[in-house]
Motif scaffolding. Sequence first.
Motif, PDB file in Angstrom:
ATOM      1  N   GLY A   4      -2.460   6.728  -2.045  1.00 22.69           N
ATOM      2  CA  GLY A   4      -1.290   6.326  -2.864  1.00 22.69           C
ATOM      3  C   GLY A   4      -1.037   4.713  -1.660  1.00 22.69           C
ATOM      4  N   TYR A  21       6.250   9.095  -6.457  1.00 22.50           N
ATOM      5  CA  TYR A  21       5.952  10.305  -5.761  1.00 22.50           C
ATOM      6  C   TYR A  21       5.004   9.702  -4.108  1.00 22.50           C
ATOM      7  CZ  TYR A  21       5.538  12.842 -10.542  1.00 22.50           C
ATOM      8  OH  TYR A  21       5.937  12.754 -11.795  1.00 22.50           O
ATOM      9  N   THR A  34       1.501   2.034  -9.766  1.00 16.85           N
ATOM     10  CA  THR A  34       0.585   2.043  -9.540  1.00 16.85           C
ATOM     11  C   THR A  34      -0.866   2.158 -10.051  1.00 16.85           C
ATOM     12  OG1 THR A  34       1.242   4.126  -7.750  1.00 16.85           O
ATOM     13  CG2 THR A  34       1.380   2.230  -6.886  1.00 16.85           C
ATOM     14  N   HIS A  35      -0.016   3.536 -11.186  1.00 15.05           N
ATOM     15  CA  HIS A  35      -1.586   4.665 -12.209  1.00 15.05           C
ATOM     16  C   HIS A  35      -0.617   4.372 -12.973  1.00 15.05           C
ATOM     17  CE1 HIS A  35      -2.858   4.906  -7.762  1.00 15.05           C
ATOM     18  NE2 HIS A  35      -3.681   4.926  -8.087  1.00 15.05           N
ATOM     19  N   PHE A  39      -3.201  12.443 -14.158  1.00 13.40           N
ATOM     20  CA  PHE A  39      -4.085  12.818 -12.202  1.00 13.40           C
ATOM     21  C   PHE A  39      -2.944  13.634 -11.530  1.00 13.40           C
ATOM     22  CE2 PHE A  39      -3.805   7.910 -13.541  1.00 13.40           C
ATOM     23  CZ  PHE A  39      -4.940   7.939 -12.987  1.00 13.40           C
ATOM     24  N   LEU A  41      -1.962  14.862  -7.867  1.00 18.19           N
ATOM     25  CA  LEU A  41      -1.414  14.555  -6.455  1.00 18.19           C
ATOM     26  C   LEU A  41      -1.133  15.381  -5.863  1.00 18.19           C
ATOM     27  CD1 LEU A  41       1.300  11.804  -7.822  1.00 18.19           C
ATOM     28  CD2 LEU A  41      -0.737  11.355  -7.173  1.00 18.19           C
ATOM     29  N   ALA A  61       2.441   5.830  -6.642  1.00 19.96           N
ATOM     30  CA  ALA A  61       2.228   7.273  -6.104  1.00 19.96           C
ATOM     31  C   ALA A  61       2.052   6.144  -4.389  1.00 19.96           C
ATOM     32  CB  ALA A  61       0.911   7.408  -5.825  1.00 19.96           C
ATOM     33  N   ALA A  65       0.726  10.649  -1.021  1.00 16.51           N
ATOM     34  CA  ALA A  65       0.424  11.629  -1.737  1.00 16.51           C
ATOM     35  C   ALA A  65      -1.927  10.771  -1.605  1.00 16.51           C
ATOM     36  CB  ALA A  65       1.051  11.183  -2.691  1.00 16.51           C
ATOM     37  N   VAL A  67      -4.393  10.987  -4.445  1.00 17.00           N
ATOM     38  CA  VAL A  67      -4.560  10.481  -5.654  1.00 17.00           C
ATOM     39  C   VAL A  67      -6.106  10.839  -5.756  1.00 17.00           C
ATOM     40  CG1 VAL A  67      -4.845   9.105  -8.119  1.00 17.00           C
ATOM     41  CG2 VAL A  67      -2.825   8.864  -6.035  1.00 17.00           C
ATOM     42  N   SER A  69      -8.861  11.825  -8.941  1.00 14.91           N
ATOM     43  CA  SER A  69      -9.950  11.049  -9.433  1.00 14.91           C
ATOM     44  C   SER A  69     -11.110  11.946  -9.794  1.00 14.91           C
ATOM     45  CB  SER A  69      -9.689   9.781  -9.779  1.00 14.91           C
ATOM     46  OG  SER A  69      -8.712   9.511  -9.408  1.00 14.91           O
TER      47      SER A  69
END
Length: 211
Positions: A4, A21, A34-35, A39, A41, A61, A65, A67, A69
């Motif tokens: 993140g 997070y 940011t997102h 997702f 994490l 994030a 953390a 992320v 995808s």
Amino acid sequence: MKAGENITNQSIEPSGDFPVYGGNGIRGYTSGFTHQGEFILIGRQGALCGNVHLVQGRFWASEHAVVVSPYGGHDLQWFAGLLQAMNLNQYSMAAAQPGLSVERVLNLWAPVPPAEEQRRIAEYAMFATSRIRSAIAAARREIELLREYRERLIADVVTGKVDARSVKCEGGSVNEENEQGEMEWESQNEDDEAEDELEGEMREADTDEGV
């Protein structure tokens, strides 16, 4: 998988528009995100690194953390369960501040069933653990309420809104407990003095018999 974005402690508040997070779930809230979407994490810093969270909506994030995808149409619920079952914490690098690198996770191997089977596994897992998740949510809510009550009670006592002398404790008030403690102490002292006197008389009697 990608770490993140950095965020300063000054930008994180106890409440706000979007959750932040970190390495072990929500750290607080901030005004940006940011997102957006759904997702997975993975915590990458701290003693609990490797923990997995499935999050939705808009969130920030942090750099602590990872992320995730997935591509290829994988079921997110299934994939999150797979990562939890892999116990990623065991792959952390031992140091003063344990950490889990993105490269380390990317190089791990795991069986991947077809998409339809992933969906069925995820549905069964959600059904089988629904009561457990409800119990956990209820327990967390109770803990939060107890924390709020504790903080409010401390504030009321400090500011004088509550007289601590009249607060009922288990078995009585604070004053009653103090008085009871004093009575027990005095009673113990009296018993000790009586025992000393009796021992003294017995020694005198032994001396007289010896003479």
